[in-house]
Design an enzyme around this catalytic site. Sequence first.
Site, PDB file in Angstrom:
ATOM      1  N   THR A   1     -10.407  15.663  51.231  1.00 53.49           N
ATOM      2  CA  THR A   1     -10.456  17.116  51.420  1.00 53.49           C
ATOM      3  C   THR A   1      -9.282  17.546  52.297  1.00 53.49           C
ATOM      4  O   THR A   1      -8.838  16.801  53.182  1.00 53.49           O
ATOM      5  CB  THR A   1     -11.786  17.563  52.059  1.00 53.49           C
ATOM      6  N   GLY A   2      -8.751  18.751  52.024  1.00 52.09           N
ATOM      7  CA  GLY A   2      -7.584  19.222  52.778  1.00 52.09           C
ATOM      8  C   GLY A   2      -6.367  18.364  52.472  1.00 52.09           C
ATOM      9  O   GLY A   2      -5.703  17.880  53.382  1.00 52.09           O
TER      10      GLY A   2
ATOM     11  N   GLY B   1      -0.193  17.678  55.995  1.00 53.18           N
ATOM     12  CA  GLY B   1      -0.555  16.892  57.164  1.00 53.18           C
ATOM     13  C   GLY B   1      -1.145  15.529  56.842  1.00 53.18           C
ATOM     14  O   GLY B   1      -0.681  14.805  55.953  1.00 53.18           O
TER      15      GLY B   1
ATOM     16  N   GLY C   1     -25.442  11.524  46.111  1.00 53.38           N
ATOM     17  CA  GLY C   1     -26.054  10.839  44.961  1.00 53.38           C
ATOM     18  C   GLY C   1     -25.008  10.069  44.163  1.00 53.38           C
ATOM     19  O   GLY C   1     -25.233   8.925  43.753  1.00 53.38           O
TER      20      GLY C   1
ATOM     21  N   TYR D   1     -13.370  23.365  69.384  1.00 47.21           N
ATOM     22  CA  TYR D   1     -12.777  22.227  68.661  1.00 47.21           C
ATOM     23  C   TYR D   1     -13.386  20.914  69.154  1.00 47.21           C
ATOM     24  O   TYR D   1     -13.790  20.059  68.354  1.00 47.21           O
ATOM     25  CB  TYR D   1     -11.259  22.227  68.836  1.00 47.21           C
TER      26      TYR D   1
END
Length: 292
Positions: free
Chosen positions: A9-10, A14, A123, A163
């Site tokens: 993800t993302g 970076g 799952g 954060y």
Amino acid sequence: MSGRTVLVTGGTGGIGKATARGLAALGARVAITARDGGRAVAAAAEIRAPGGPPVEVFVGDMSAQSEVRRLGAELLAALPRIDVLVNNVGGFWNSRHVTSDGLELTFALNHLTPFLLTHLLAGRLIEGAPARVVTVSSDAQRLGRIDFDDLQGERSWSGQRAYNQSKLANILFTYELARRLDGTGVTANVLHPGIVRTGFGAEDPGRIQRVIMPFAPLVMKTPERGALTSIHVASSPEVEGVTGRFFANCRPRRSSRRSYDRDDARRLWTVSAGLVGVDPDTALTGPRRSTS
Ligand SMILES: NC(=O)c1ccc[n+]([C@@H]2O[C@H](COP(=O)([O-])OP(=O)(O)OC[C@H]3O[C@@H](n4cnc5c(N)ncnc54)[C@H](OP(=O)(O)O)[C@@H]3O)[C@@H](O)[C@H]2O)c1
């Protein structure tokens, strides 16, 4: 990683893009999520290994639970197996932002998004076990406290505190997930990537980011080096069967004292399940496998 499917993800920039590129170079079929279609396509071209399969992209704003659920359904339809889920998406915001669900953005994107996505994909991970869930936390977890009375900073706000809390939440989530996945063949580990030169915090930087930025090339890791621990935990045979651990510099390390509090982990799990609308007790069930 040949024959294995990895979801990062993302993955447009970076640490996420470098992780996806590293895993593609090891032979994995790679899928990424992104919030911008153009950036996703450009990143996919960079991630693809020479002669390797195209990188699949799934686009959505993961701060919105409806989008995470839509992405989850698209991922399940497109990927017959998921061997590794790398929960990498996350960020820092200096001021308080509210998502379309009415939740504070740092808590929502950094903690609730991996919590919900992992539930949606559990799952599929369990069906194809052995499989791994890898979550990118930070050493900011060491300064984190879970403020159960003000989880979303409504009464008192600091971007850094939000954060730190979200990164401690990544660890409490992972340790509880590892306990709940025991016997399924799916492992759950969490890591600190180092201090890495990325787009981190750029949308709404705090004082620390503004002070560090001019010196970034001198003091920060490149994204490629920052991705090494994610790649190690996602792929190394050394990590096969290892679960419920925190890693930094590709080695298991102790995380903060607070991160081992099982009562906090269970409480955070229950609160998070309520906030994303999943059953806190039965959502992660699947066919049980022998671990012997
Ligand atoms: N950099 C560090 O020093 C450091 C240190 C410790 C931990 N970490 C952790 O490492 C992880 C990756 O951070 P990074 O440093 O690589 O940051 P980054 O360069 O800002 O990358 C973040 C990724 O997340 C995506 N993203 C952000 N908001 C999103 C949203 N609402 N919906 C969907 N995707 C979204 C970004 O997409 P766009 O391309 O659209 O922006 C990008 O692909 C984070 O969990 C962070 O907390 C970073």
